[in-house]
Design a protein around this motif. Structure first.
Motif, PDB file in Angstrom:
ATOM      1  N   ALA A   1       1.013  -1.314   0.074  1.00 56.65           N
ATOM      2  CA  ALA A   1      -0.167   0.081   0.077  1.00 56.65           C
ATOM      3  C   ALA A   1       0.929   1.310   0.185  1.00 56.65           C
ATOM      4  CB  ALA A   1      -0.998   0.114   1.343  1.00 56.65           C
ATOM      5  N   ASP A   2       0.499   2.199  -0.698  1.00 60.60           N
ATOM      6  CA  ASP A   2       1.178   3.646  -0.551  1.00 60.60           C
ATOM      7  C   ASP A   2       0.963   4.329   0.556  1.00 60.60           C
ATOM      8  OD1 ASP A   2       2.546   5.896  -1.511  1.00 60.60           O
ATOM      9  OD2 ASP A   2       1.234   6.339  -3.416  1.00 60.60           O
ATOM     10  N   PHE A   3       1.918   4.203   1.325  1.00 56.57           N
ATOM     11  CA  PHE A   3       1.653   4.898   2.626  1.00 56.57           C
ATOM     12  C   PHE A   3       1.862   6.708   2.591  1.00 56.57           C
ATOM     13  CE2 PHE A   3       6.398   4.696   2.313  1.00 56.57           C
ATOM     14  CZ  PHE A   3       6.845   6.044   2.592  1.00 56.57           C
ATOM     15  N   LEU A   4       1.902   7.121   1.274  1.00 57.66           N
ATOM     16  CA  LEU A   4       1.926   8.449   1.054  1.00 57.66           C
ATOM     17  C   LEU A   4       1.136   8.814  -0.267  1.00 57.66           C
ATOM     18  CD1 LEU A   4       2.703  11.311   2.169  1.00 57.66           C
ATOM     19  CD2 LEU A   4       4.651  11.342   0.969  1.00 57.66           C
ATOM     20  N   PRO A   5      -0.256   8.379  -0.212  1.00 57.86           N
ATOM     21  CA  PRO A   5      -0.966   8.722  -1.663  1.00 57.86           C
ATOM     22  C   PRO A   5      -0.929  10.130  -1.845  1.00 57.86           C
ATOM     23  CG  PRO A   5      -2.448   7.596   0.307  1.00 57.86           C
ATOM     24  CD  PRO A   5      -0.953   7.919   0.756  1.00 57.86           C
ATOM     25  N   LEU A   6      -0.317  10.731  -2.863  1.00 56.90           N
ATOM     26  CA  LEU A   6      -0.353  11.859  -3.279  1.00 56.90           C
ATOM     27  C   LEU A   6      -1.452  12.203  -4.478  1.00 56.90           C
ATOM     28  CD1 LEU A   6       3.421  12.648  -3.189  1.00 56.90           C
ATOM     29  CD2 LEU A   6       1.700  13.318  -1.428  1.00 56.90           C
ATOM     30  N   GLN A   7      -2.275  13.196  -4.395  1.00 53.46           N
ATOM     31  CA  GLN A   7      -3.074  13.743  -5.570  1.00 53.46           C
ATOM     32  C   GLN A   7      -2.460  14.593  -6.489  1.00 53.46           C
ATOM     33  OE1 GLN A   7      -6.200  15.073  -2.801  1.00 53.46           O
ATOM     34  NE2 GLN A   7      -7.195  12.958  -2.791  1.00 53.46           N
ATOM     35  N   GLY A   8      -1.384  14.913  -6.319  1.00 52.60           N
ATOM     36  CA  GLY A   8      -0.742  15.947  -7.372  1.00 52.60           C
ATOM     37  C   GLY A   8      -0.017  17.135  -6.367  1.00 52.60           C
ATOM     38  N   THR A   9       0.463  18.024  -7.289  1.00 53.59           N
ATOM     39  CA  THR A   9       1.074  19.317  -6.703  1.00 53.59           C
ATOM     40  C   THR A   9       0.074  20.264  -6.145  1.00 53.59           C
ATOM     41  OG1 THR A   9       2.715  19.024  -8.246  1.00 53.59           O
ATOM     42  CG2 THR A   9       2.714  21.224  -6.896  1.00 53.59           C
ATOM     43  N   ASP A  10      -0.237  20.857  -4.778  1.00 52.09           N
ATOM     44  CA  ASP A  10      -1.187  21.676  -4.501  1.00 52.09           C
ATOM     45  C   ASP A  10      -1.136  23.159  -5.003  1.00 52.09           C
ATOM     46  OD1 ASP A  10      -3.780  21.568  -2.879  1.00 52.09           O
ATOM     47  OD2 ASP A  10      -3.120  23.482  -2.774  1.00 52.09           O
ATOM     48  N   TYR A  11       0.456  23.434  -4.636  1.00 49.25           N
ATOM     49  CA  TYR A  11       0.626  24.816  -5.070  1.00 49.25           C
ATOM     50  C   TYR A  11       2.429  24.919  -4.933  1.00 49.25           C
ATOM     51  CZ  TYR A  11       0.861  26.373   0.193  1.00 49.25           C
ATOM     52  OH  TYR A  11       0.920  26.453   1.383  1.00 49.25           O
ATOM     53  N   ILE A  12       2.888  25.857  -5.384  1.00 55.33           N
ATOM     54  CA  ILE A  12       4.311  26.032  -5.108  1.00 55.33           C
ATOM     55  C   ILE A  12       4.659  27.431  -4.495  1.00 55.33           C
ATOM     56  CG2 ILE A  12       6.795  26.282  -6.215  1.00 55.33           C
ATOM     57  CD1 ILE A  12       5.533  24.337  -8.254  1.00 55.33           C
ATOM     58  N   GLU A  13       5.187  27.453  -3.539  1.00 51.37           N
ATOM     59  CA  GLU A  13       5.262  28.968  -2.498  1.00 51.37           C
ATOM     60  C   GLU A  13       6.954  29.437  -2.805  1.00 51.37           C
ATOM     61  OE1 GLU A  13       4.769  29.011   1.544  1.00 51.37           O
ATOM     62  OE2 GLU A  13       4.268  31.257   1.442  1.00 51.37           O
ATOM     63  N   PHE A  14       6.849  30.653  -3.281  1.00 48.13           N
ATOM     64  CA  PHE A  14       8.226  31.259  -3.555  1.00 48.13           C
ATOM     65  C   PHE A  14       8.419  32.328  -2.400  1.00 48.13           C
ATOM     66  CE2 PHE A  14       8.855  29.797  -8.056  1.00 48.13           C
ATOM     67  CZ  PHE A  14       7.474  29.400  -8.337  1.00 48.13           C
TER      68      PHE A  14
END
Ligand code: FE2
Length: 377
Positions: free
Chosen positions: A16-29
């Motif tokens: 099982a993927d212990f860190l399921p990610l749905q994508g990039t939410d945002y990038i902060e600069f």
């Protein structure tokens, strides 16, 4: 006669993927002047005003502008007082990426699972609420001073996140066809690529899907090595670069010197019509690396048939590479600040899942020309 009964076929063990990610939410600069940076990204790249946070919304030490284009969200944050970590970050690095925020279903589990595996906490799971619901966020440190935030926003219906209000502007240049973050590349120090590969494997459950050694990525003068890390569903990809020995200074070394440490080298943004997007971005003043016209002499032989005409690709400086699954078109901006640090890639994938290995030589020769002009080769 002996009869053997074959053991029932077991389904292959799928961890099982212990860190399921749905994508990039945002990038902060973190930037020296967020108001001006927001204007630049709207004007040059076609981002739209989304949300604002600052003294007027109760945030006393900083101002943040969230801007978006399709599934891509940037947050530009500046300190409004000296002597705080954001001001220190900018003094040390110049403008650069602070946070790569990842969308998750459960930010508490993401923090528990990663810190349990050795991730260093940046932010414990924290619930933020306002009239539009609640958002849970947490975070861990990665290379340099970059952090990964885990954002759980299923129960939040506001414009961006609590603490922000809708940013309505009378200045709204049109979008440029930028769709989402394809990958985000980190530059790390000498001999640090493999330790960070291991970090992404152990702490975040990523896999190394591609590796390039200094023979793949070298010119007459300089070299680098790179490994591409991907999460389970492939939505999040982080190539990691380190410098390699060459006759002259590697572009990664130049970055490390001017960024004053490890950090994000480039963010690759997807488009579904690169000719249209790049034509538009150039008109808006975005500067791209100049590719020697000889690159295009051999291109048809190298990539075979492609849907696009070669002429506009050559005029715009768009690179093409083919792999077993298809081809890709890509182009790289010059650094978007005075330090030779962060830049952007625009990429259109037509089946190819790779990263343009066939373009490395042409690309790095173009980069070296720029490096030489700065006196840093
Ligand atoms: Fe890239």
């Amino acid at each position: 006669m002996q009869t053997t009964i074959a053991a029932p076929k077991k389904a292959p063990a799928v961890e099982a993927d212990f860190l399921p990610l749905q994508g990039t939410d945002y990038i902060e600069f973190y930037v020296g002047n967020a108001r001006q940076a927001a204007h630049f990204y709207k004007t040059a790249f076609g981002f739209q005003s989304l949300a604002y946070s600052g003294p007027e919304t109760g945030t006393k030490d900083r101002a943040s502008y969230a801007i978006c284009q399709n599934k891509l969200t940037f947050v530009l944050t500046t300190p409004i007082r000296p002597n705080n970590p954001i001001a220190d970050h900018i003094a040390k690095h110049g403008d650069g990426v602070k946070a790569i925020a990842l969308k998750v279903e459960d930010a508490t589990s993401a923090w528990n699972e990663t810190t349990k595996r050795g991730g260093k906490s940046f932010m414990k799971p924290t619930t933020l609420t306002d009239d539009d619901g609640e958002l849970v966020m947490s975070g861990i440190h990665t290379y340099g001073e970059v952090v990964h935030l885990f954002i759980e926003r299923e129960n939040y219906n506001g414009v961006f996140m609590p603490g922000f209000r809708k940013w309505e502007s009378v200045y709204n240049p049109p979008e440029a066809g930028l769709l989402y973050c394809d990958h985000c590349v980190g530059n790390v120090g000498w001999n640090q690529m493999n330790p960070w590969v291991k970090f992404y494997e152990d702490v975040m459950g990523f896999r190394n899907i591609l590796s390039f050694d200094d023979k793949d990525i070298s010119t007459e003068y300089s070299a680098l090595m790179s490994k591409v890390m991907s999460n389970g569903n492939g939505f999040v990809k982080f190539p990691i670069n380190e410098p390699a020995e060459g006759k002259k200074k590697s572009q990664v070394e130049e970055y490390l010197e001017f960024y004053n440490g490890e950090g994000v080298q480039h963010v690759a943004i997807a488009t579904k019509d690169i000719v249209k997007t790049v034509t538009d971005l150039q008109k808006r003043g975005v500067e791209f690396l100049n590719i020697p016209s000889t690159y295009y002499d051999t291109l048809p032989d190298r990539v075979g048939h492609i849907d696009e005409d070669f002429e506009p690709l050559k005029r715009l400086g768009i690179l093409v590479d083919r792999d077993d699954e298809g081809y890709l078109l890509q182009i790289f901006t010059k650094p978007v600040e005075d330090r030779p640090t962060l830049f952007f890639e625009i990429i259109q994938r037509k089946g190819a899942k790779s990263f343009g290995k066939g373009n490395f030589k042409a690309l790095f020769e173009a980069l070296e020309k720029e490096q030489e002009a700065r006196g840093n080769l």
